[in-house]
Scaffold this active site. Structure first.
Site, short mmCIF file in Angstrom:
data_model
loop_
_atom_site.label_atom_id
_atom_site.label_comp_id
_atom_site.label_asym_id
_atom_site.label_seq_id
_atom_site.Cartn_x
_atom_site.Cartn_y
_atom_site.Cartn_z
CB CYS A 23 -23.59 -83.93 -41.16
SG CYS A 23 -24.79 -85.24 -41.11
CD1 TRP A 71 -28.99 -84.18 -35.71
CD2 TRP A 71 -29.99 -84.46 -37.68
NE1 TRP A 71 -30.34 -84.06 -35.52
CE2 TRP A 71 -30.98 -84.23 -36.71
CE3 TRP A 71 -30.39 -84.67 -39.01
CZ2 TRP A 71 -32.35 -84.19 -37.02
CZ3 TRP A 71 -31.74 -84.64 -39.32
CH2 TRP A 71 -32.70 -84.40 -38.32
CG ASN A 98 -24.40 -81.57 -44.17
OD1 ASN A 98 -25.47 -82.03 -43.75
ND2 ASN A 98 -24.13 -80.28 -44.15
N GLY A 99 -26.27 -83.90 -45.95
CA GLY A 99 -27.38 -83.66 -46.88
C GLY A 99 -28.12 -84.94 -47.17
CD GLU A 138 -37.05 -68.58 -28.39
OE1 GLU A 138 -37.68 -69.14 -29.30
OE2 GLU A 138 -35.83 -68.77 -28.21
CE LYS A 195 -33.83 -71.52 -27.01
NZ LYS A 195 -34.31 -70.82 -28.10
CD GLU A 244 -34.12 -75.50 -28.31
OE1 GLU A 244 -33.58 -76.04 -29.26
OE2 GLU A 244 -34.29 -74.26 -28.23
CG HIS A 279 -61.32 -69.03 -26.78
ND1 HIS A 279 -62.66 -68.76 -26.96
CD2 HIS A 279 -60.72 -67.83 -26.58
CE1 HIS A 279 -62.86 -67.46 -26.89
NE2 HIS A 279 -61.70 -66.87 -26.66
CE LYS A 281 -26.63 -72.48 -33.19
NZ LYS A 281 -27.64 -71.99 -32.25
#
Ligand code: F6R
Length: 619
Positions: A2, A75, A101-102, A488, A492, A495, A511, A614
């Site tokens: 947010c 968000w 926000n929160g 990584e 990427k 997302e 395995h 973010k």
């Protein structure tokens, strides 16, 4: 998560707030809204979806404007991302507006209490209780900052709140607990925002707010007064600081996406992160790490905590720390760390890595570590954010503002900072000789140029990415420091391209994961240098042969001149030769470009992938 903006001053508040929200949209884009006290009342508008929807609504039905205003980009946590749950939230008479926000943990009890007193709540959010409580408190005390203090004392959880009231139209009030809020101080104007990016076009002078503080921005004739108090109403210490980047750093600068710009900025970000940390003799000087030498010499365990991409940087750091210092090092997901009762004491050094400095899981992990007596060193990109403030020491990365949700330049600079910390520990503890440290420092200084070289050869990677746009799955393999690089690369792709992507340690193939290999399945393999630990190299070449024999389409990232791997690579991406431990700094770059191009080819929003934000300020 947010984004919040508040403004008091001589400009049209609505314009300033909307421009600020545009800069904060990376924090959440489920809905957006604004409120301005005007003409004796309060005007508000809010819309589900991106800020553009709200802008369309405002173009169709303009709001009056005055000198104060607040705004929010959401968000979603409590309640679906629809118009009703969008912020701001108003009280029943429509006189007070609140953005948040929160998460307010005790909102259900507060909601029931308000309902009993006859309040009608119209959203599913936790935020709405605050507007009703503020309304009641203001009715009895007539002062918005005091009303905010009274309400905050009743709230549990993490929150940044910003509010305006129709009966006090020259005032904007904010409050924070465990969630970010900064004050911008301009000439005859002041700002509140989740992040300085929202007001950097107007001022670079800022004030950090501490935990459990309330700030009042009050306009008086031509000036604006900023008053900071604790939730109890005591004067709080004001900590001003100067923001050392400007508005142009947060612009796209001719690139289609922030992510492309941030990928391109990596050579500079890497070089900037080394700047001032190497003395004239080529040795490391990290005076800013305020943990005294004797304490560092006593350290008998290092624990790295972080989330997502920062966690991958931490996984790579483990190899460097153990190799250069011989101190045992664990890297742990911050969200798991404190719930497993980790063994920590005064001799444990905890390294918390975070781009934003606000990630709640990482913050909670470091608090837990400090409670157990461990020393905490933060590696962070955001000056004045909560994680460095609550740590014993901080090493800032100098990546500049990272706006795209997917982390790129922050990751490379986190790696540089981790290498510096590892070397510094080696230097202070005497496990690395001065000339060894200088030699690695020289190699690190070459990396910016090498990243630049990689960037100049990315066209075939983009072409390859476009050709894979209709694939459903891509696998990533690596060994040693190449394993976190594989993780990584997969993150990427997940997302940004919303594809099934998984990273594996290549040694694990047999395995289980090898069962996934089928005809034409793209598998990206990060190959260690054939120099140095050639045993690793030979093993991964065998792994490539094994998957190729089963039909995989191999996309191989290997050092230039590595002829042994060429016959088994359907696509070969060559990178410059680096020391084994530093290879992630160059090997990650093609994977960033690959994911960005694949996302574009699939028509996805590169800078704002679905469901993400973010800065993750909730657990
Ligand atoms: C992925 C990404 C996230 C962040 C994670 C931690 O591209 O950006 O996985 O790395 O949310 O964020 P910070 O570093 O701000 O603590």
């Amino acid at each position: 998560m947010c984004g919040i903006v508040g403004y008091v001053g001589g400009q049209c508040a609505l314009d300033v707030v909307l421009a600020g929200l545009r800069r904060l949209e990376y924090r959440g884009y489920d809905s957006a809204g604004v409120a301005v006290p005007a003409d004796g009342g309060l005007a508000a508008a809010k819309k589900a979806g991106k800020l553009a929807n709200l802008e369309k609504e405002l173009a169709a039905r303009p709001l009056p404007s005055g000198p104060t205003g607040i705004g929010h980009t959401r968000w979603a946590t409590h309640g679906a991302p629809n118009d009703a749950n969008a912020h701001p939230h108003l009280d029943n008479p429509g006189r007070v507006a609140v953005v948040h926000n929160g998460i307010i943990e005790n909102f259900a009890a507060l909601r029931a209490e308000l309902a009993e007193r006859g309040h009608v709540l119209v959203s599913e959010t936790d935020t709405e209780v605050v507007s009703h409580l503020l309304s009641e408190a203001f009715s009895s005390c007539g002062d918005l900052a005091e009303a905010m203090r009274q309400v905050c004392r009743r709230l549990e959880g993490a929150f940044t709140l910003v509010a305006v009231h129709a009966d006090d139209p020259d005032v904007v009030v904010g409050a924070r607990r465990n969630s970010p809020l900064v004050v911008g101080v301009g000439d005859g104007e002041a700002f509140l925002a989740s992040d300085v990016a929202a007001f950097i076009a107007h001022t670079r002078e800022a004030i950090e707010l501490g935990q459990d503080q309330v700030v009042e921005l009050r306009r008086d004739s031509l000036d604006v007064t900023v008053t900071v108090t604790t939730f109890e109403g005591k004067d709080a210490e004001v900590r001003p600081y100067h923001v050392d980047w400007d508005a142009s750093a947060a612009e796209k600068g001719g690139y289609d996406y922030f992510m492309l710009k941030e990928i391109a900025e990596q050579p500079k970000a890497v070089a900037d992160t080394l700047l001032g940390r190497i003395d004239a003799a080529g040795s490391l000087s990290l005076d800013e790490v305020r943990i005294p030498g004797p304490v560092l010499r006593e350290v008998d365990k290092v624990v790295i905590v972080a989330c997502g991409t920062a966690y991958h940087a931490g996984l790579i750091a483990k190899y460097a720390i153990e190799h250069w210092t011989r101190i045992p090092c664990e890297t742990e997901l911050a969200s798991e760390f404190r719930y497993r009762d980790p063994i920590l004491d005064q001799r444990t050094l905890v390294i918390a890595i975070s781009q934003s400095g606000e990630t709640m899981d990482t913050l909670m992990a470091l608090r837990h570590a400090r409670e157990q007596g461990a020393k905490v060193l933060a590696i962070c990109n955001t000056n004045g954010s909560t994680i460095p403030r609550e740590s014993d020491a901080v090493l800032y990365t100098h990546a500049g503002p990272e706006v795209a949700v997917a982390s790129t330049k922050a990751f490379l600079t986190q790696l540089v900072a981790c290498y510096l910390v590892a070397l510094y520990l080696g230097q202070v503890r005497g496990t690395k000789w001065g000339d060894e440290v200088r030699s690695v420092v020289r190699e690190l200084s070459d990396i910016a140029t090498q990243v630049d070289e990689v960037l100049e050869t990315m066209e075939p990677v983009r072409e390859l990415a476009r050709s894979l746009a209709d694939k459903g799955t891509v696998l990533f393999l690596g060994r040693h420091v190449g394993y976190p690089v594989a993780l990584e690369g997969a993150l990427k792709l997940k997302e940004l391209a919303y594809m099934h992507a998984e990273g594996f340690a290549a040694g694990e193939l047999k395995h289980g994961p090898i069962a996934l290999i089928e005809e034409d399945l793209p598998v990206v393999v990060v190959v260690p240098s054939p120099r140095g630990r050639s045993v690793l190299h030979d093993k991964i070449v065998s792994n490539i042969q094994e998957i190729r024999a089963r039909g995989a389409r191999t996309i191989v990232i290997a050092e230039r001149g590595d002829e042994a791997v060429r016959p088994y690579a359907d696509h070969l991406i060559e990178i410059p030769a680096t020391p084994v431990l530093l290879q992630p700094l160059v090997a990650t770059v093609p994977l960033q470009v690959f994911a960005c191009e694949l996302a574009t080819a699939r028509g996805n929003e590169v800078d704002q992938p679905r469901n993400l934000a973010k800065s993750v300020t909730v657990e």
